[in-house]
Design a protein around this motif. Sequence first.
Motif, PDB file in Angstrom:
ATOM      1  N   SER A  58      90.363   8.057  51.322  1.00 47.19           N
ATOM      2  CA  SER A  58      90.694   9.395  51.799  1.00 47.19           C
ATOM      3  C   SER A  58      89.458   9.991  52.450  1.00 47.19           C
ATOM      4  N   GLY A  59      89.677  10.932  53.351  1.00 48.02           N
ATOM      5  CA  GLY A  59      88.574  11.545  54.071  1.00 48.02           C
ATOM      6  C   GLY A  59      88.277  10.815  55.370  1.00 48.02           C
ATOM      7  N   ARG A  60      87.155  11.185  55.972  1.00 49.60           N
ATOM      8  CA  ARG A  60      86.737  10.569  57.241  1.00 49.60           C
ATOM      9  C   ARG A  60      85.231  10.377  57.215  1.00 49.60           C
ATOM     10  N   VAL A  61      84.808   9.311  57.910  1.00 48.88           N
ATOM     11  CA  VAL A  61      83.376   9.047  58.064  1.00 48.88           C
ATOM     12  C   VAL A  61      83.061   8.869  59.534  1.00 48.88           C
ATOM     13  N   ARG A  62      81.800   9.082  59.855  1.00 49.02           N
ATOM     14  CA  ARG A  62      81.331   8.790  61.214  1.00 49.02           C
ATOM     15  C   ARG A  62      80.322   7.662  61.144  1.00 49.02           C
ATOM     16  N   VAL A  63      80.452   6.737  62.072  1.00 48.81           N
ATOM     17  CA  VAL A  63      79.503   5.644  62.230  1.00 48.81           C
ATOM     18  C   VAL A  63      78.610   6.060  63.383  1.00 48.81           C
ATOM     19  N   HIS A  64      77.296   6.013  63.174  1.00 45.49           N
ATOM     20  CA  HIS A  64      76.412   6.567  64.198  1.00 45.49           C
ATOM     21  C   HIS A  64      75.052   5.883  64.214  1.00 45.49           C
ATOM     22  N   LEU A  65      74.416   5.997  65.363  1.00 45.31           N
ATOM     23  CA  LEU A  65      73.017   5.617  65.552  1.00 45.31           C
ATOM     24  C   LEU A  65      72.287   6.916  65.838  1.00 45.31           C
ATOM     25  N   GLY A  66      71.496   7.369  64.882  1.00 47.56           N
ATOM     26  CA  GLY A  66      70.868   8.674  65.040  1.00 47.56           C
ATOM     27  C   GLY A  66      71.952   9.725  65.141  1.00 47.56           C
ATOM     28  N   ASP A  67      71.920  10.531  66.218  1.00 51.54           N
ATOM     29  CA  ASP A  67      72.973  11.538  66.375  1.00 51.54           C
ATOM     30  C   ASP A  67      74.040  11.124  67.380  1.00 51.54           C
ATOM     31  N   ARG A  68      74.023   9.867  67.824  1.00 50.74           N
ATOM     32  CA  ARG A  68      75.066   9.354  68.734  1.00 50.74           C
ATOM     33  C   ARG A  68      76.175   8.693  67.928  1.00 50.74           C
ATOM     34  N   ASP A  69      77.370   9.279  68.010  1.00 48.53           N
ATOM     35  CA  ASP A  69      78.517   8.727  67.299  1.00 48.53           C
ATOM     36  C   ASP A  69      79.020   7.458  67.975  1.00 48.53           C
ATOM     37  N   LEU A  70      79.306   6.454  67.148  1.00 52.10           N
ATOM     38  CA  LEU A  70      79.907   5.218  67.636  1.00 52.10           C
ATOM     39  C   LEU A  70      81.405   5.193  67.336  1.00 52.10           C
ATOM     40  N   ALA A  71      81.769   5.764  66.185  1.00 53.86           N
ATOM     41  CA  ALA A  71      83.186   5.770  65.789  1.00 53.86           C
ATOM     42  C   ALA A  71      83.392   6.766  64.669  1.00 53.86           C
ATOM     43  N   GLN A  72      84.637   7.197  64.535  1.00 55.28           N
ATOM     44  CA  GLN A  72      85.065   7.964  63.375  1.00 55.28           C
ATOM     45  C   GLN A  72      86.187   7.165  62.728  1.00 55.28           C
ATOM     46  N   LEU A  73      86.086   6.989  61.423  1.00 61.26           N
ATOM     47  CA  LEU A  73      87.039   6.155  60.698  1.00 61.26           C
ATOM     48  C   LEU A  73      87.721   6.985  59.631  1.00 61.26           C
ATOM     49  N   ASP A  74      89.014   6.697  59.432  1.00 62.40           N
ATOM     50  CA  ASP A  74      89.745   7.409  58.390  1.00 62.40           C
ATOM     51  C   ASP A  74      90.486   6.434  57.503  1.00 62.40           C
ATOM     52  N   GLN A  75      91.450   6.925  56.780  1.00 66.66           N
ATOM     53  CA  GLN A  75      92.129   6.166  55.734  1.00 66.66           C
ATOM     54  C   GLN A  75      92.551   4.768  56.176  1.00 66.66           C
ATOM     55  N   GLY A  76      92.212   3.790  55.341  1.00 66.60           N
ATOM     56  CA  GLY A  76      92.621   2.408  55.571  1.00 66.60           C
ATOM     57  C   GLY A  76      91.678   1.596  56.424  1.00 66.60           C
ATOM     58  N   THR A  77      90.657   2.232  56.981  1.00 69.26           N
ATOM     59  CA  THR A  77      89.700   1.489  57.798  1.00 69.26           C
ATOM     60  C   THR A  77      88.505   1.078  56.947  1.00 69.26           C
ATOM     61  N   CYS A  78      87.848   0.021  57.376  1.00 70.49           N
ATOM     62  CA  CYS A  78      86.699  -0.447  56.609  1.00 70.49           C
ATOM     63  C   CYS A  78      85.454  -0.418  57.481  1.00 70.49           C
ATOM     64  N   PHE A  79      84.320  -0.422  56.798  1.00 70.53           N
ATOM     65  CA  PHE A  79      83.027  -0.442  57.482  1.00 70.53           C
ATOM     66  C   PHE A  79      82.022  -1.149  56.585  1.00 70.53           C
ATOM     67  N   GLY A  80      80.952  -1.624  57.198  1.00 67.39           N
ATOM     68  CA  GLY A  80      79.903  -2.308  56.454  1.00 67.39           C
ATOM     69  C   GLY A  80      80.117  -3.804  56.336  1.00 67.39           C
ATOM     70  N   GLU A  81      81.140  -4.320  57.003  1.00 71.66           N
ATOM     71  CA  GLU A  81      81.501  -5.729  56.828  1.00 71.66           C
ATOM     72  C   GLU A  81      80.502  -6.710  57.443  1.00 71.66           C
ATOM     73  N   MET A  82      79.784  -6.290  58.483  1.00 74.10           N
ATOM     74  CA  MET A  82      78.893  -7.243  59.163  1.00 74.10           C
ATOM     75  C   MET A  82      77.796  -7.770  58.249  1.00 74.10           C
ATOM     76  N   SER A  83      77.187  -6.899  57.475  1.00 66.75           N
ATOM     77  CA  SER A  83      76.067  -7.335  56.646  1.00 66.75           C
ATOM     78  C   SER A  83      76.507  -8.244  55.496  1.00 66.75           C
ATOM     79  N   LEU A  84      77.802  -8.271  55.206  1.00 66.57           N
ATOM     80  CA  LEU A  84      78.292  -9.202  54.186  1.00 66.57           C
ATOM     81  C   LEU A  84      78.102 -10.648  54.617  1.00 66.57           C
ATOM     82  N   PHE A  85      78.146 -10.876  55.928  1.00 67.74           N
ATOM     83  CA  PHE A  85      78.112 -12.247  56.424  1.00 67.74           C
ATOM     84  C   PHE A  85      76.767 -12.685  56.969  1.00 67.74           C
ATOM     85  N   ASP A  86      76.050 -11.766  57.617  1.00 67.55           N
ATOM     86  CA  ASP A  86      74.826 -12.221  58.272  1.00 67.55           C
ATOM     87  C   ASP A  86      73.549 -11.876  57.517  1.00 67.55           C
ATOM     88  N   ALA A  87      73.662 -11.185  56.404  1.00 68.69           N
ATOM     89  CA  ALA A  87      72.505 -10.816  55.566  1.00 68.69           C
ATOM     90  C   ALA A  87      71.433 -10.063  56.358  1.00 68.69           C
TER      91      ALA A  87
END
Length: 159
Positions: A58-87
């Motif tokens: 629930s809720g919403r998050v923003r994915v960003h580099l500094g103050d530049r937004d890359l995406a806004q994600l809401d319910q059912g979306t995932c984030f952080g998956e890249m570092s699971l694979f490439d360390a």
Amino acid sequence: MLTSVERLLFVRGVPLFQELRDDFLVRLASVMDELSFPAQHTIFTEGQEGRSLYIVVSGRVRVHLGDRDLAQLDQGTCFGEMSLFDAEPRSASVTTLESCDCLVLTQLQLYDAIDETPGIAVNIIRLLSRRIRELNNKLSVYRAETQDGDLSKAGNLGG
């Protein structure tokens, strides 16, 4: 906090976990932690080590580099998956836009899941491919509009 049944129903609807058997989803949903974050809370910062994938309940998050937004994600979306694979360190920061509840899947839990049900790896590959295509499309639009010399049309690369 989600009940066991609510957690299963929620996880079943997440695109990443579609096509997986219910018996497997029950086990996966039961091992995930549920975390709550207040509004304007930084969940993680670009450059930090990461070994967890987050799913917005629930809720919403923003994915960003500094103050530049890359995406806004809401319910059912995932984030952080890249570092699971490439360390590698996190490639962007994620901050809540409002109070937010997330399920968290660790690297070890995910690898156990892939061992048991390889289909989850295919779903993650699809997710990563889709995100790369979206970023490529945004970059193409940005390049085309800036080549015309009109930066006002380029908008925000982050969407």
